[in-house]
Scaffold this active site. Structure first.
Site, PDB file in Angstrom:
ATOM      1  N   LYS B  78      51.395 -15.832   3.454  1.00  0.00           N
ATOM      2  CA  LYS B  78      51.516 -14.499   4.056  1.00  0.00           C
ATOM      3  C   LYS B  78      51.532 -13.447   2.949  1.00  0.00           C
ATOM      4  O   LYS B  78      52.080 -13.692   1.863  1.00  0.00           O
ATOM      5  CB  LYS B  78      52.800 -14.431   4.891  1.00  0.00           C
ATOM      6  CG  LYS B  78      52.941 -13.177   5.746  1.00  0.00           C
ATOM      7  CD  LYS B  78      54.176 -13.243   6.649  1.00  0.00           C
ATOM      8  CE  LYS B  78      54.356 -11.997   7.492  1.00  0.00           C
ATOM      9  NZ  LYS B  78      55.511 -12.105   8.418  1.00  0.00           N
ATOM     10  N   SER B 153      54.700 -11.012  13.249  1.00  0.00           N
ATOM     11  CA  SER B 153      53.858 -10.389  12.257  1.00  0.00           C
ATOM     12  C   SER B 153      53.036 -11.378  11.431  1.00  0.00           C
ATOM     13  O   SER B 153      52.066 -10.978  10.800  1.00  0.00           O
ATOM     14  CB  SER B 153      54.722  -9.554  11.313  1.00  0.00           C
ATOM     15  OG  SER B 153      55.610 -10.389  10.582  1.00  0.00           O
ATOM     16  N   SER B 177      58.780 -13.488  13.849  1.00  0.00           N
ATOM     17  CA  SER B 177      57.448 -13.331  13.250  1.00  0.00           C
ATOM     18  C   SER B 177      56.773 -14.634  12.819  1.00  0.00           C
ATOM     19  O   SER B 177      55.600 -14.615  12.451  1.00  0.00           O
ATOM     20  CB  SER B 177      57.512 -12.384  12.053  1.00  0.00           C
ATOM     21  OG  SER B 177      57.562 -11.054  12.490  1.00  0.00           O
TER      22      SER B 177
END
Lengths: 100, 470
Positions: B78, B153, B177
């Protein structure tokens, strides 16, 4: 605030948060922020009378001791800075004569 | 090799048996990325050359017998987790040209094992969102139905794994997330116990909530990655001490907070949930209602605590030490202009909301009260876990939604209703696939969430594996 809606001054909050906002964004946030606050207002109904100030969460800070050798990270960190002067990060004037 | 069937565990066996090399494996993923990512846009940057070099080094390690669980395993990162020298932008314009000054602890651990970093994945800017639509670099499509969001996210990480463009990926979870995108793309997503995995080198959003965790295809892979990532780190003050986990005898009882589930949950999602409970009964578990009177307050508490912490954490992005810096005559204008130009609308909204709930005159009614209610929510979990091994809920109230369908901030926030309690209480939680529902002709995955007491990830893995084999 239990009965009356809170006063939300978007421009003042934006100034506190150090973020410039356009007129259009202020108008949008003036409806969005109160609607979010209305949504979170439900916590007023919770009975917190049994909760002491001594919560299970506490702030943790790194102990201010045993510093690393001075200068060993200077170059790598300065490389990330937008403007530098020698071994310093350069910033704009902090105090101005005509204060507003 | 068939990437759609491949797991970390299977690839480990194949690599060790020399069925193919780590370079072959990495090249297969790079080919898949070249083929599919034009449409999906899971990656913000693909590190082709360095990935091949890392794979070659992994092959040398394997040849020497210097083998770890992640040696030669191609993974995605990420965009808010630092790898020294590489861009880490949190999908924000304010960090568009930022190169990480150091490795995060999880990066160090993965490097030490000879893992291969394929690239950095798209996300909601600074991890603020549930759809990846808040990225400054475009949206990511859900591989199960490209008209729909992959969740967020960690949407890029989920989409990469779900479309076989990475064997697994790391995400971060502040209010869901990792678990919500896992649910929306049909993967396994783990949010570890608060403090189980070091956050050193993770860009902070809500410091009392954030955890790094894996997105994988199976529960076994989730455990493999968690075992690599976990452990005490003196560089993270909130890191838990290493203690030998004591596998307390299981009660074989699972709790369901039924009154919390009914409102607003898609009926088909509830049907899949009930079917999954039946499977657990067949595995010998007693399913029992648990009374958790304060968890319905979780979402409201979260949307006070998180913006308060986020507005504080994001004050470091001011155009002085790193990232974008807007030209202005005095320092106050540099701050204001830089942050206006660098932050997207959702980030600005949360910073301003955070400033409000912390401001004098309102901090008592909002922030301090939310902290007190949070304590009640934690108490609900501690009480429930006295009589049950785990608490279960759907991960999300509904399957993946279409792009642009949740433009009202509060409508988007409701997506987190079942995932935020775990972050507020600090307990570990996992999402795993619980069957599909059909919407507009598309077959869409749904997620089953299991929550366990602090440091008891072993319970999540055990129940999760029992469900996978059911």
């Amino acid at each position: 605030m239990n009965s009356e809606a809170p006063v939300v001054d978007i421009r003042a909050l934006a100034a506190l948060a150090r973020v410039d906002v356009s007129d259009a964004e202020v108008a949008k946030l003036e409806t969005e922020i109160p609607s979010i606050l209305k949504f979170v207002e439900t916590i007023q109904k919770a009975d917190i009378s049994g909760v002491t100030n001594d919560t299970s969460l506490r702030n943790v800070m790194r102990a201010d001791e045993d510093p690393h050798e001075s200068g060993i990270y200077t170059e790598v960190l300065l490389k990330a800075a937008p403007t530098r002067e020698g071994n310093r990060i350069a910033v704009k004037q902090v105090i101005t004569r005509k204060n507003n | 090799m068939d990437l759609s069937k491949l797991t970390i565990a299977a690839a480990r066996q194949d690599l060790d048996a020399k069925k193919y090399s780590a370079l072959d494996l990495t090249n297969a993923y790079l080919d898949a990325i070249a083929q599919k990512d034009g449409e999906i846009h899971a990656y913000l940057e693909v590190w082709k050359d360095s990935a091949r070099e890392e794979a070659k080094r992994a092959d040398a390690m394997i040849a020497k017998g210097d083998i770890y669980p992640l040696t030669g395993i191609p993974l995605a990162m990420k965009d808010n987790i630092l790898i020294e020298g590489r861009t880490a932008s949190s999908a924000s314009k304010i960090l568009e040209n930022y190169h990480a000054s150091y490795d995060s602890t999880v990066t160090e651990k993965m490097k030490a094992q000879g893992a291969v970093f394929l690239g950095r994945t798209n996300m909601d800017e600074f991890a603020m969102g549930s759809s990846t639509e808040n990225s400054a670099y475009g949206t990511t499509k859900n591989p199960r139905d490209t008209k729909r969001v992959p969740g967020g996210s960690s949407g890029g990480s989920a989409a990469a794994v779900a479309s076989d463009m990475a064997l697994a990926a790391l995400g971060s979870d502040t209010g869901g997330s990792i678990r919500q995108p896992a649910s929306l793309t049909g993967l396994v997503g783990l949010k570890p116990t608060y403090g189980a995995v070091s956050r050193f080198g993770l860009m902070a959003m809500g410091s009392s909530l954030d955890q790094i965790g894996p997105l994988t295809k199976t529960v076994a892979d989730s455990k493999i990655l968690f075992d690599v990532l976990k452990g005490n780190d003196p560089r993270d003050g909130t890191s838990l001490p290493d203690v030998a986990s004591i596998a307390a005898p299981q009660k074989k009882v699972i709790g369901v907070p039924r009154s919390f589930l009914k409102e607003g949950t898609d009926p088909d999602v509830l049907a899949r949930f009930e079917e999954t409970l039946k499977k657990l009964e067949k595995k010998g578990y007693e399913i029992r209602d648990v009374d958790m009177p304060n968890i319905p307050y979780s979402l409201a508490v979260y949307y006070i605590v998180m913006p308060a912490e986020a507005s504080t954490n994001l004050s470091r992005f001011d155009g002085i030490r790193y990232g974008l810096s807007a030209a202005a005559d005095d320092i106050k204008s540099v701050y204001g202009k830089t942050r206006a130009a660098g932050f997207g609308p959702e980030v600005r909204r949360r910073i301003i909301l955070g400033s409000f709930v912390l401001s004098a005159g309102y901090a008592d009614a909002y922030y301090r009260r939310a902290r007190a209610v949070r304590e009640l929510i934690r108490g609900d979990f501690l009480r429930a876990f006295q009589s049950v091994d785990a608490v279960v809920t759907p991960t999300c109230p509904a399957p993946a939604f279409t792009f642009g369908s949740k433009s009202d901030p509060v409508a988007m926030y409701i997506e987190d209703i079942f995932s935020v309690p775990a972050n507020l209480a600090g307990v570990p939680a996992i999402s795993l696939p619980m069957g599909t529902v059909v919407r507009d002709g598309s077959t869409l995955p749904t997620g089953f969430q299991i929550l366990a007491p602090h440091t008891r990830e072993d319970i999540l893995f055990k129940i999760g594996q029992e469900l996978e084999s059911a």
